[in-house]
Design a protein around this motif. Sequence first.
Motif, mmCIF file in Angstrom:
data_model
loop_
_atom_site.group_PDB
_atom_site.id
_atom_site.type_symbol
_atom_site.label_atom_id
_atom_site.label_comp_id
_atom_site.label_asym_id
_atom_site.label_seq_id
_atom_site.Cartn_x
_atom_site.Cartn_y
_atom_site.Cartn_z
ATOM 1 N N TYR A 263 0.849 -1.184 0.000
ATOM 2 C CA TYR A 263 0.000 0.000 0.000
ATOM 3 C C TYR A 263 0.889 1.239 0.000
ATOM 4 C CZ TYR A 263 -3.660 -3.282 1.278
ATOM 5 O OH TYR A 263 -4.525 -4.346 1.286
ATOM 6 N N GLU A 264 0.621 2.136 -0.945
ATOM 7 C CA GLU A 264 1.346 3.409 -0.985
ATOM 8 C C GLU A 264 0.459 4.463 -0.333
ATOM 9 O OE1 GLU A 264 1.497 3.043 -5.205
ATOM 10 O OE2 GLU A 264 3.659 2.795 -5.204
ATOM 11 N N TYR A 265 1.051 5.223 0.548
ATOM 12 C CA TYR A 265 0.263 6.170 1.341
ATOM 13 C C TYR A 265 1.041 7.472 1.454
ATOM 14 C CZ TYR A 265 -2.980 7.615 5.093
ATOM 15 O OH TYR A 265 -3.936 8.248 5.859
ATOM 16 N N ILE A 266 0.563 8.505 0.749
ATOM 17 C CA ILE A 266 1.150 9.836 0.890
ATOM 18 C C ILE A 266 0.494 10.501 2.095
ATOM 19 C CG2 ILE A 266 1.450 12.117 -0.154
ATOM 20 C CD1 ILE A 266 1.251 10.774 -2.908
ATOM 21 N N VAL A 267 1.315 11.043 2.991
ATOM 22 C CA VAL A 267 0.777 11.701 4.191
ATOM 23 C C VAL A 267 0.698 13.201 3.922
ATOM 24 C CG1 VAL A 267 0.976 11.897 6.686
ATOM 25 C CG2 VAL A 267 1.914 9.898 5.548
ATOM 26 N N PHE A 268 -0.539 13.686 3.776
ATOM 27 C CA PHE A 268 -0.777 15.098 3.495
ATOM 28 C C PHE A 268 -1.009 15.856 4.800
ATOM 29 C CE2 PHE A 268 -2.546 12.866 -0.266
ATOM 30 C CZ PHE A 268 -1.743 13.411 -1.245
ATOM 31 N N ASN A 269 -0.411 17.011 4.901
ATOM 32 C CA ASN A 269 -0.564 17.846 6.085
ATOM 33 C C ASN A 269 -2.036 18.206 6.314
ATOM 34 O OD1 ASN A 269 0.291 19.569 8.251
ATOM 35 N ND2 ASN A 269 -0.023 21.313 6.884
ATOM 36 N N GLY A 270 -2.540 17.882 7.517
ATOM 37 C CA GLY A 270 -3.885 18.276 7.903
ATOM 38 C C GLY A 270 -5.002 17.535 7.192
ATOM 39 N N PHE A 271 -4.662 16.478 6.445
ATOM 40 C CA PHE A 271 -5.709 15.754 5.709
ATOM 41 C C PHE A 271 -5.819 14.287 6.134
ATOM 42 C CE2 PHE A 271 -7.139 13.237 2.007
ATOM 43 C CZ PHE A 271 -8.407 13.782 1.845
ATOM 44 N N ASN A 272 -4.695 13.586 6.123
ATOM 45 C CA ASN A 272 -4.718 12.148 6.445
ATOM 46 C C ASN A 272 -3.522 11.751 7.307
ATOM 47 O OD1 ASN A 272 -2.645 12.406 4.644
ATOM 48 N ND2 ASN A 272 -3.270 10.737 3.301
ATOM 49 N N ASP A 273 -3.099 12.698 8.172
ATOM 50 C CA ASP A 273 -1.849 12.494 8.921
ATOM 51 C C ASP A 273 -2.045 12.269 10.420
ATOM 52 O OD1 ASP A 273 -2.736 15.057 9.413
ATOM 53 O OD2 ASP A 273 -0.781 16.027 9.161
ATOM 54 N N GLU A 274 -3.291 12.068 10.850
ATOM 55 C CA GLU A 274 -3.545 11.862 12.285
ATOM 56 C C GLU A 274 -3.493 10.371 12.641
ATOM 57 O OE1 GLU A 274 -3.690 14.243 14.377
ATOM 58 O OE2 GLU A 274 -3.848 15.898 12.940
ATOM 59 N N LEU A 275 -3.358 10.078 13.912
ATOM 60 C CA LEU A 275 -3.337 8.680 14.347
ATOM 61 C C LEU A 275 -4.667 7.984 14.045
ATOM 62 C CD1 LEU A 275 -1.274 8.703 17.668
ATOM 63 C CD2 LEU A 275 -0.550 8.071 15.361
ATOM 64 N N CYS A 290 0.522 -7.721 3.756
ATOM 65 C CA CYS A 290 0.887 -6.491 3.055
ATOM 66 C C CYS A 290 2.031 -5.782 3.758
ATOM 67 C CB CYS A 290 -0.325 -5.548 2.997
ATOM 68 S SG CYS A 290 -0.844 -4.962 4.633
ATOM 69 N N LYS A 291 2.515 -4.756 3.102
ATOM 70 C CA LYS A 291 3.407 -3.781 3.730
ATOM 71 C C LYS A 291 2.951 -2.402 3.300
ATOM 72 C CE LYS A 291 7.029 -3.696 0.188
ATOM 73 N NZ LYS A 291 8.443 -3.896 -0.123
ATOM 74 N N VAL A 292 3.407 -1.385 3.999
ATOM 75 C CA VAL A 292 3.021 -0.004 3.709
ATOM 76 C C VAL A 292 4.266 0.810 3.372
ATOM 77 C CG1 VAL A 292 2.042 2.131 4.662
ATOM 78 C CG2 VAL A 292 0.952 -0.075 5.157
ATOM 79 N N ASN A 293 4.211 1.519 2.256
ATOM 80 C CA ASN A 293 5.229 2.512 1.934
ATOM 81 C C ASN A 293 4.636 3.891 2.163
ATOM 82 O OD1 ASN A 293 7.183 0.691 1.176
ATOM 83 N ND2 ASN A 293 6.747 0.827 -1.016
ATOM 84 N N ILE A 294 5.163 4.595 3.160
ATOM 85 C CA ILE A 294 4.735 5.971 3.401
ATOM 86 C C ILE A 294 5.603 6.867 2.531
ATOM 87 C CG2 ILE A 294 4.650 7.824 5.110
ATOM 88 C CD1 ILE A 294 3.922 5.706 7.176
ATOM 89 N N ILE A 295 4.940 7.702 1.734
ATOM 90 C CA ILE A 295 5.635 8.490 0.719
ATOM 91 C C ILE A 295 5.521 9.967 1.039
ATOM 92 C CG2 ILE A 295 5.691 9.022 -1.761
ATOM 93 C CD1 ILE A 295 4.289 6.264 -2.170
ATOM 94 N N GLU A 296 6.633 10.660 0.923
ATOM 95 C CA GLU A 296 6.607 12.116 1.070
ATOM 96 C C GLU A 296 5.814 12.731 -0.079
ATOM 97 O OE1 GLU A 296 10.635 13.660 3.224
ATOM 98 O OE2 GLU A 296 10.747 13.304 1.085
ATOM 99 N N TYR A 297 5.044 13.756 0.214
ATOM 100 C CA TYR A 297 4.321 14.436 -0.853
ATOM 101 C C TYR A 297 5.235 15.409 -1.569
ATOM 102 C CZ TYR A 297 1.052 17.152 -3.551
ATOM 103 O OH TYR A 297 0.419 17.767 -4.598
ATOM 104 N N ASN A 298 5.124 15.410 -2.887
ATOM 105 C CA ASN A 298 5.922 16.308 -3.710
ATOM 106 C C ASN A 298 4.996 17.349 -4.323
ATOM 107 O OD1 ASN A 298 8.392 14.663 -3.442
ATOM 108 N ND2 ASN A 298 7.122 13.160 -4.507
ATOM 109 N N PRO A 299 5.065 18.584 -3.854
ATOM 110 C CA PRO A 299 4.102 19.607 -4.292
ATOM 111 C C PRO A 299 4.123 19.817 -5.807
ATOM 112 C CG PRO A 299 5.342 20.364 -2.389
ATOM 113 C CD PRO A 299 6.008 19.098 -2.849
#
Length: 354
Positions: A263-275, A290-299
């Motif tokens: 699963y690829e998961y981009i963590v967006f500020n204030g949108f999907n970044d809470e616990l 499965c495994k999770v890849n947390i991806i930095e968002y690229n503006p």
Amino acid sequence: MAHSTAKIDIRKLSLEQLRGHLTDMGEQAFRAKQVYEWLWQKACTDFDQMSNLSKPLREKLNTHFVINAATVLRAQRSADSTIKSSFVLADGNIVEGVLIPAPDRMTACVSSQVGCSLTCKFCATGYMDRKRNLNADEIYDQVVLITGQAQENYRQPLTNIVYMGMGEPLLNYANTLASIERITAPDGLNMAAKRITVSTAGIAKMIKKLGDDGVKFNLALSLHAANDQKRNEIMPINTQNSLAALAEALKYFYAKTKNPVTYEYIVFNGFNDELSDARELAAFCKHVPCKVNIIEYNPIAFADFENAAVDKIDQFAAFLRQKGIITNIRRSRGKDIDAACGQLAIKESAAPSA
């Protein structure tokens, strides 16, 4: 009646079809295998370089067939050694691909469509129209050209391929699978299927088809939210492919292939970044191994999303790991040349060939 003199695109032919054409020309059947190896093992794009074929045969090939090879229009090198290339296709269309070097691997990121029909709000390609699907040989060419860049720049062979460039691979299903067949075939590039990952925004019925076809490559799902309301907001495809539908398709895929899913998961500020978001993701992870890849968002210029704070990302990953989920944080590569995840978009054009 005038006969058409249009040349046949030789790489659209199967070995059997090529054999038929050559025997019709009075050539021996075994010649087809020799030509096929030049095309797919040696990635030859010029009949005159097929040195173990007679000159008369090479002349026949030049008369009757064409090799519509992609070429590098422009290559840019990032400060972090990532190389982004614009590839020009035979009809003048352009796609982008990326070579991502790392200490333990050399990865090619390739495109499957010219543009994209999905309108994911955070992805630059999603703001382009989809012009057409790529043919299998056009995907194959990207791999060959990026392999050459890896050898030339880093003296390293390509180790991995990700179908994470422009387009949705599962909306170009036949060509995506045909390209992988040529890349993995012993009489092709002979790369292990386990080193190939196809990434999808989530088309449930095509994920099931991958299961039915018993694919050996890896599947990655661009998830980015484990909550239908949030996912609908950023990925309109979710309105027809809900998380429940995707979960069912993934279970089917896993039952058929026994391949874990990423699963690829981009963590967006204030949108999907809470616990609370991490908790929903952890629950979704229970469906299949499965495994999770947390991806930095690229503006990108078109969207006003921001990357989540580093400590938020770290807390998010720590929560998933506490739940026993294999979690990797993927730092951005090639951001300075718009080569990073979600940044691929054509800013240049090539004159269509005559």
